[in-house]
Every structure is written in C-alpha cells, then in structure tokens.
Design an enzyme around this catalytic site. Sequence first.
Site, PDB file in Angstrom:
ATOM      1  N   ASP A   1       0.857  -1.196   0.000  1.00  0.00           N
ATOM      2  CA  ASP A   1       0.000   0.000   0.000  1.00  0.00           C
ATOM      3  C   ASP A   1       0.886   1.237   0.000  1.00  0.00           C
ATOM      4  O   ASP A   1       1.891   1.280   0.704  1.00  0.00           O
ATOM      5  CB  ASP A   1      -0.916  -0.014   1.243  1.00  0.00           C
ATOM      6  CG  ASP A   1      -2.128   0.901   1.091  1.00  0.00           C
ATOM      7  OD1 ASP A   1      -1.935   2.110   0.888  1.00  0.00           O
ATOM      8  OD2 ASP A   1      -3.262   0.402   1.173  1.00  0.00           O
TER       9      ASP A   1
ATOM     10  N   GLY B   1      -5.132   5.132   2.332  1.00  0.00           N
ATOM     11  CA  GLY B   1      -5.121   4.223   3.479  1.00  0.00           C
ATOM     12  C   GLY B   1      -4.212   4.737   4.581  1.00  0.00           C
ATOM     13  O   GLY B   1      -3.582   5.787   4.447  1.00  0.00           O
TER      14      GLY B   1
ATOM     15  N   TYR C   1     -13.371   6.595 -13.255  1.00  0.00           N
ATOM     16  CA  TYR C   1     -13.225   5.483 -12.304  1.00  0.00           C
ATOM     17  C   TYR C   1     -13.959   4.251 -12.837  1.00  0.00           C
ATOM     18  O   TYR C   1     -13.395   3.158 -12.925  1.00  0.00           O
ATOM     19  CB  TYR C   1     -13.794   5.940 -10.962  1.00  0.00           C
ATOM     20  CG  TYR C   1     -13.905   4.898  -9.887  1.00  0.00           C
ATOM     21  CD1 TYR C   1     -12.775   4.392  -9.245  1.00  0.00           C
ATOM     22  CD2 TYR C   1     -15.154   4.441  -9.463  1.00  0.00           C
ATOM     23  CE1 TYR C   1     -12.888   3.462  -8.233  1.00  0.00           C
ATOM     24  CE2 TYR C   1     -15.279   3.516  -8.451  1.00  0.00           C
ATOM     25  CZ  TYR C   1     -14.151   3.027  -7.834  1.00  0.00           C
ATOM     26  OH  TYR C   1     -14.270   2.104  -6.828  1.00  0.00           O
TER      27      TYR C   1
HETATM   28  P1  NAD Z   1      -9.582   2.740   0.391  1.00  0.00           P
HETATM   29  O1  NAD Z   1      -9.222   4.066  -0.200  1.00  0.00           O
HETATM   30  O2  NAD Z   1      -9.791   2.690   1.850  1.00  0.00           O
HETATM   31  O3  NAD Z   1      -8.537   1.634  -0.065  1.00  0.00           O
HETATM   32  C1  NAD Z   1      -7.729   1.747  -1.219  1.00  0.00           C
HETATM   33  C2  NAD Z   1      -6.296   1.524  -0.778  1.00  0.00           C
HETATM   34  O4  NAD Z   1      -5.450   1.509  -1.929  1.00  0.00           O
HETATM   35  C3  NAD Z   1      -5.774   2.628   0.157  1.00  0.00           C
HETATM   36  O5  NAD Z   1      -5.195   2.052   1.302  1.00  0.00           O
HETATM   37  C4  NAD Z   1      -4.729   3.346  -0.692  1.00  0.00           C
HETATM   38  O6  NAD Z   1      -3.694   3.916   0.093  1.00  0.00           O
HETATM   39  C5  NAD Z   1      -4.263   2.215  -1.599  1.00  0.00           C
HETATM   40  N1  NAD Z   1      -3.651   2.689  -2.838  1.00  0.00           N
HETATM   41  C6  NAD Z   1      -4.099   3.644  -3.683  1.00  0.00           C
HETATM   42  N2  NAD Z   1      -3.246   3.796  -4.709  1.00  0.00           N
HETATM   43  C7  NAD Z   1      -2.242   2.912  -4.510  1.00  0.00           C
HETATM   44  C8  NAD Z   1      -1.066   2.594  -5.226  1.00  0.00           C
HETATM   45  N3  NAD Z   1      -0.726   3.229  -6.361  1.00  0.00           N
HETATM   46  N4  NAD Z   1      -0.257   1.619  -4.737  1.00  0.00           N
HETATM   47  C9  NAD Z   1      -0.556   0.977  -3.576  1.00  0.00           C
HETATM   48  N5  NAD Z   1      -1.653   1.242  -2.856  1.00  0.00           N
HETATM   49  C10 NAD Z   1      -2.494   2.197  -3.321  1.00  0.00           C
HETATM   50  O7  NAD Z   1     -10.929   2.264  -0.368  1.00  0.00           O
HETATM   51  P2  NAD Z   1     -11.834   0.963  -0.132  1.00  0.00           P
HETATM   52  O8  NAD Z   1     -13.217   1.454   0.012  1.00  0.00           O
HETATM   53  O9  NAD Z   1     -11.271   0.068   0.893  1.00  0.00           O
HETATM   54  O10 NAD Z   1     -11.720   0.282  -1.570  1.00  0.00           O
HETATM   55  C11 NAD Z   1     -11.000  -0.916  -1.804  1.00  0.00           C
HETATM   56  C12 NAD Z   1     -11.289  -1.403  -3.209  1.00  0.00           C
HETATM   57  O11 NAD Z   1     -12.672  -1.697  -3.345  1.00  0.00           O
HETATM   58  C13 NAD Z   1     -10.939  -0.393  -4.300  1.00  0.00           C
HETATM   59  O12 NAD Z   1     -10.424  -1.086  -5.414  1.00  0.00           O
HETATM   60  C14 NAD Z   1     -12.280   0.214  -4.656  1.00  0.00           C
HETATM   61  O13 NAD Z   1     -12.302   0.665  -5.976  1.00  0.00           O
HETATM   62  C15 NAD Z   1     -13.204  -0.973  -4.454  1.00  0.00           C
HETATM   63  N6  NAD Z   1     -14.581  -0.560  -4.151  1.00  0.00           N
HETATM   64  C16 NAD Z   1     -14.937  -0.130  -2.908  1.00  0.00           C
HETATM   65  C17 NAD Z   1     -16.263   0.231  -2.677  1.00  0.00           C
HETATM   66  C18 NAD Z   1     -16.750   0.681  -1.325  1.00  0.00           C
HETATM   67  O14 NAD Z   1     -17.958   0.838  -1.177  1.00  0.00           O
HETATM   68  N7  NAD Z   1     -15.908   0.887  -0.326  1.00  0.00           N
HETATM   69  C19 NAD Z   1     -17.215   0.167  -3.696  1.00  0.00           C
HETATM   70  C20 NAD Z   1     -16.795  -0.250  -4.950  1.00  0.00           C
HETATM   71  C21 NAD Z   1     -15.482  -0.645  -5.165  1.00  0.00           C
END
Ligand code: NAD
Length: 311
Positions: free
Chosen positions: A31, A36, A149
């Site tokens: 990460d 995060g 996105y």
């Molecule tokens: P989040 O932002 O909490 O988690 C995403 C994580 O990816 C973060 O910890 C961030 O630091 C890390 N990250 C971003 N760019 C990065 C990079 N270049 N290299 C390494 N790490 C990187 O969001 P979340 O809600 O936990 O989402 C997790 C996944 O689920 C994502 O792929 C998101 O698109 C998908 N998603 C989530 C939801 C939701 O309702 N939470 C809905 C649809 C899809």
Amino acid sequence: MKALVTGGAGFIGSHLCDYLVAQGHQVTVLDDLSTGSEENLRQLADAPNFEFVKGSILDAALVDDLVGSCDTVFHLAAAVGVHTIVDRPLESLRVNLHGTETVVDAAARHGARIMVASTSEVYGKNDADGLTEDADRILGSPLKSRWSYAAAKGLDELVAYVYGRETGIPTVITRFFNIVGPRQTGRYGMVVPRFVGQALAGEPITVYGDGTQRRCFGSVFDVVPAVVKLMDTPAAYNRAVNLGGMEEVSIRGLAERVIELTGSSSTIEYIPYEKAYGEGYEDMRRRMPDTSLAKELIGYEPTRRLDDIIN
Ligand code: NAD
C-alpha cells in the site's frame, strides 16, 4: 494461503487482512498510503504471519517480487472516492488502469490466483430510455472525469478476464456496492462516514442532489468472508460477482436515520451536484445489487441491517 493484499491499509483491505491473519494465513500488504493508513493495521503489527510493505502498485519490480512469493492476490489498491477521481483524473487513471495491469500480469507470470476489486459503477447510469452512439458517451454518460473510475474499473475487469482466459490463472472479479463499516473515512466523498461525522459534530448534514436517489449499503463484515470464499470457489473463476447489502434507502432517508441514531440536532442541507462536484456531474438515481449469483456460488446472505452498520 500466502496472500498479497494490495490496498491492504485501506478500509476494505484492512478488514480483509484481519480476517486472513485470524485464519492463520500468511499476509503481505502492499500500500502506498495515499488514502489508506498504517493505523488501520496497528492491531496486526505484532502478528508473526503479517507484513506491511509501503510502495506502489505502479512499481512493477516491487509488485513482481511480492507476487512471486504469494499464491493468492487480493487486488484492492485503487484511486477511490468521487473527490479523488474528479480532482485528480490523470493520476487516478494511471493507478486504476496501469496499476491493475501490472498486478494481474505479475499474477499470471507467477501462476497466482487473483481477486480484482471492481465496482457497481461499471453499470453506469443505466437509466436511459434508448442508447445513442455519441462518441463521447460511454456508460450512459458523457465521458467526464466523474466516470473515469467506472471506465477504468470496467477495463480492469476486462484485463482480469482476458488474463484469466488466456493464461489459465484463477481470477475472481468482485463488484462492490457501497460497502461501509469501521475505518471508512468520509474524506473522499463516502457518504455514510461523512453523514455520521457531520451529525456527531452537530453540523448540517450535506446531501448532494435532492436526496431522492436510492442506494443499498453493505457491511464490510458480510463482504470480507464472501471475498475469501469466492477465491476458494472454482465456479466463481472468471466471473464478475456483485457483493453488497439489499436494504434500499434514499439518501435523504439515510441522513434522517443518521440524525436519529446519533441523537444529533443537525439539520439537512441540500447542495446541487454542480456545486459539490462541478458542472455536468451526474449520478445514478438508484443502485441496488442483485446478489443471487453470490448466493448461488457461496450461499451469500448479507445479515447486517443499515442501522447496525451506522452504529
Ligand atoms: P480505500 O481508499 O480505503 O482503499 C484503497 C487503498 O489503496 C488505500 O489504502 C490506498 O492507500 C491504496 N492505494 C491507492 N493507490 C495505490 C497505489 N498506487 N499503490 C498501492 N496502494 C495504493 O478504499 P476501499 O473502500 O477500501 O476500496 C478498496 C477497493 O474496493 C478499491 O479497489 C475500490 O475501488 C473498491 N470498491 C470499494 C467500494 C466501497 O464501497 N468501499 C465500492 C466499490 C469498489
């Protein structure tokens, strides 16, 4: 299982790590801490079967190295949140397109199983009466950064699908629908933590649009075990599977429930979409998952109700 969780310091990823570590699996997180936080993983810091690596999924050599010592990849790292996508479209596209391809390609070369996190947004607005062929329209909307996105995630699905078909690696695509729970932050536009934060601070709850748009919110505690089960289910390989909750609520109704449950004196303020996100912003009127495929594959039955999730 030796698992690599990309985006493991994020909201869903950190809960997935808790679950995998508790089951005795070896877990490595990659990460870059862009959205995060290491705080989300503090409870795992002393676990012998857990390791945190700070770095980006855009770093192909690092990704190759980490994937090479795992048998299973949960790919959750992404640029997320409407604010992030609208404010930094190019950077978001790079991470969500090139980053995913880098991770999937490494999984294919090393023969690892991979789950790729996708989103309900790939369904687009999906409320048109008829489809037109305007060159700037995909996903039922003008191709503005709002939809970058969804467009990138749609291509991520295709990347996972094609690699799965051509190289034979087991791939599972999970389409998450508005997942909520502890550690989710409201900073990037996530509605439930934002409303709860405003209610607890006694500030007006800001509803974007007229509040009649409807959503279903799913609990991270229902979704995480489902993700792991899908990975162990060959019938799920090379499929896209919806995961989320089934209780539908309008955004105005959500604001009212948050006010009631927190005992807040906050009022509700309606903000036009253009003001919140800029001109031309569009949203889906309704977003409700059909989770019957997840039920058929793994017996998925979300159990947490919206009030439990808010609490
Ligand atoms: P989040 O932002 O909490 O988690 C995403 C994580 O990816 C973060 O910890 C961030 O630091 C890390 N990250 C971003 N760019 C990065 C990079 N270049 N290299 C390494 N790490 C990187 O969001 P979340 O809600 O936990 O989402 C997790 C996944 O689920 C994502 O792929 C998101 O698109 C998908 N998603 C989530 C939801 C939701 O309702 N939470 C809905 C649809 C899809």
